[in-house]
Design an enzyme around this catalytic site. Structure first.
Site, short mmCIF file in Angstrom:
data_model
loop_
_atom_site.label_atom_id
_atom_site.label_comp_id
_atom_site.label_asym_id
_atom_site.label_seq_id
_atom_site.Cartn_x
_atom_site.Cartn_y
_atom_site.Cartn_z
CE LYS A 12 -2.13 -1.06 3.84
NZ LYS A 12 -1.47 -2.34 4.11
NE ARG A 33 -4.74 -0.79 10.02
CZ ARG A 33 -3.72 -0.42 9.26
NH1 ARG A 33 -3.77 0.70 8.60
NH2 ARG A 33 -2.68 -1.20 9.16
NE ARG A 48 7.49 -2.82 6.20
CZ ARG A 48 6.18 -2.79 6.30
NH1 ARG A 48 5.46 -2.14 5.40
NH2 ARG A 48 5.57 -3.42 7.28
NE ARG A 89 5.98 -0.62 10.03
CZ ARG A 89 4.86 -0.63 9.29
NH1 ARG A 89 4.83 -0.05 8.11
NH2 ARG A 89 3.78 -1.23 9.73
NE ARG A 138 1.54 -4.96 10.96
CZ ARG A 138 2.69 -4.88 10.30
NH1 ARG A 138 3.80 -5.32 10.86
NH2 ARG A 138 2.73 -4.37 9.10
P1 AP5 Z 1 4.77 -1.64 1.86
O1 AP5 Z 1 4.47 -0.75 0.70
O2 AP5 Z 1 5.51 -1.07 3.02
O3 AP5 Z 1 3.43 -2.40 2.35
P2 AP5 Z 1 2.17 -1.87 3.12
O4 AP5 Z 1 0.96 -2.50 2.47
O5 AP5 Z 1 2.19 -0.39 3.23
O6 AP5 Z 1 2.36 -2.59 4.51
P3 AP5 Z 1 2.28 -2.03 6.01
O7 AP5 Z 1 2.93 -3.04 6.86
O8 AP5 Z 1 2.75 -0.61 6.07
O9 AP5 Z 1 0.75 -2.06 6.24
P4 AP5 Z 1 0.07 -2.00 7.59
O10 AP5 Z 1 -1.32 -1.78 7.15
O11 AP5 Z 1 0.30 -3.20 8.45
O12 AP5 Z 1 0.85 -0.84 8.37
P5 AP5 Z 1 0.47 0.67 8.71
O13 AP5 Z 1 1.69 1.44 8.75
O14 AP5 Z 1 -0.67 1.13 7.88
O15 AP5 Z 1 5.56 -2.91 1.27
C1 AP5 Z 1 6.05 -3.95 2.10
C2 AP5 Z 1 7.40 -4.44 1.61
O16 AP5 Z 1 7.24 -5.08 0.34
C3 AP5 Z 1 8.44 -3.32 1.37
O17 AP5 Z 1 9.69 -3.76 1.76
C4 AP5 Z 1 8.40 -3.07 -0.16
O18 AP5 Z 1 9.64 -2.63 -0.65
C5 AP5 Z 1 8.03 -4.47 -0.67
N1 AP5 Z 1 7.21 -4.44 -1.88
C6 AP5 Z 1 6.17 -3.61 -2.15
N2 AP5 Z 1 5.62 -3.90 -3.36
C7 AP5 Z 1 6.33 -4.96 -3.84
C8 AP5 Z 1 6.26 -5.74 -5.05
N3 AP5 Z 1 5.35 -5.49 -5.99
N4 AP5 Z 1 7.14 -6.75 -5.21
C9 AP5 Z 1 8.07 -7.02 -4.25
N5 AP5 Z 1 8.21 -6.32 -3.10
C10 AP5 Z 1 7.34 -5.30 -2.90
O19 AP5 Z 1 -0.10 0.51 10.20
C11 AP5 Z 1 0.75 0.14 11.26
C12 AP5 Z 1 -0.01 0.16 12.57
O20 AP5 Z 1 -0.49 1.50 12.84
C13 AP5 Z 1 -1.27 -0.70 12.63
O21 AP5 Z 1 -0.98 -2.05 12.96
C14 AP5 Z 1 -2.06 0.01 13.73
O22 AP5 Z 1 -1.57 -0.30 15.00
C15 AP5 Z 1 -1.74 1.49 13.46
N6 AP5 Z 1 -2.74 2.11 12.57
C16 AP5 Z 1 -2.50 2.63 11.33
N7 AP5 Z 1 -3.63 3.09 10.80
C17 AP5 Z 1 -4.62 2.86 11.70
C18 AP5 Z 1 -6.02 3.08 11.71
N8 AP5 Z 1 -6.67 3.64 10.69
N9 AP5 Z 1 -6.72 2.70 12.82
C19 AP5 Z 1 -6.11 2.14 13.88
N10 AP5 Z 1 -4.80 1.88 13.93
C20 AP5 Z 1 -4.05 2.23 12.85
MG MG Z 2 2.41 0.99 4.79
#
Ligand code: AP5
Ligand code: MG
Length: 216
Positions: A13, A88, A127, A161, A172
């Protein structure tokens, strides 16, 4: 355009949001990045969020919705935005609908990124993100930085992270299936969902996303 990006942790994402936001000239709003920025500034919000994030759970709706609303009301988001990681759960989706209704605006699309569990686990395990700005994302094998441990974009230090440990990733994923996936049906009922495969090279996924969004 006003877009919501949804998909399991590690689907890409953040990676796609950065590229799509640039192409579509709209700000990329990631609640995860906003929380991490608060954690690094050691704000009260950051301290509260960290305890939930490290356990792999959602940060409480009240603070999350207030933070997202505040960001969406900034002037750069007037003409559109790309939401990454918000809403979410169904209650956040309802709060977003209310907010949009008050402003007299509507979402154009909900882009759903699909990737199998074994792939997202591999993506998360390798990552590395930048300490200065967690929107700068790398992968040790799939998209390695030019210099190990150093961000290509800003020279910041790359780190793993805290919530990318194996056990937290499992929580997660479970939280995603039980709390976040239901928003896909919520938005499907509004005719907004476009689902694409997040498999394959990053560029191909971006092209697929732009193609899917062009129909919206
Ligand atoms: P990346 O682009 O980083 O993936 P992502 O989908 O963004 O994954 P996240 O782990 O960031 O999602 P998340 O939803 O768990 O975390 P968030 O920060 O939102 O890609 C991943 C890896 O793959 C990278 O190394 C990249 O290089 C590689 N990659 C990408 N595309 C590729 C491809 N095509 N081929 C190969 N490799 C590839 O949330 C974290 C925490 O914050 C949550 O757990 C929660 O506690 C809190 N939080 C955030 N938002 C909320 C909310 N709305 N409500 C409540 N809590 C929240
Ligand atoms: Mg992300």
């Amino acid at each position: 355009m006003r877009i919501v990006l949804v998909g399991p942790p590690g689907a890409g994402k953040g990676t796609q949001a950065t590229r799509l936001a640039e192409k579509l000239r709209i700000p990329h709003i990631s609640t995860g990045d906003l929380f991490r920025a608060n954690i690094s500034r050691q704000t009260e919000l950051g301290k509260l969020a960290k305890s939930y994030m490290d356990a792999g759970n959602l940060v409480p709706d009240e603070v999350t919705i207030a933070m997202a609303k505040d960001r969406m009301e900034q002037s750069d988001a007037e003409g559109g935005f790309l939401l990454d990681g918000f809403p979410r759960n169904v209650s956040q989706a309802g709060a977003l609908d209310e907010l949009l209704q008050t402003e007299g605006i509507k979402l154009d699309a909900v882009l759903d990124l699909e990737a199998p569990e074994d792939e997202v686990v591999k993506r998360i395990a390798g990552r590395r993100v930048c300490r200065k700005d967690s929107a700068h994302v790398f992968h040790v094998t799939y998209s390695p930085p030019k210099q190990e441990g150093v961000c290509d974009v800003c020279g910041g230090e790359l780190y793993q992270r805290d919530d990318d440990s194996e056990s937290t990733v499992r929580t997660r994923l479970e939280v995603y299936h039980t709390q976040t996936e239901p928003i896909i049906d919520y938005y499907r009922a509004q005719g907004l969902v476009v689902t694409i495969s997040a498999m394959g090279p990053v560029d191909e996924v971006t092209a697929r996303a732009l193609e899917a969004l062009s129909g919206k």
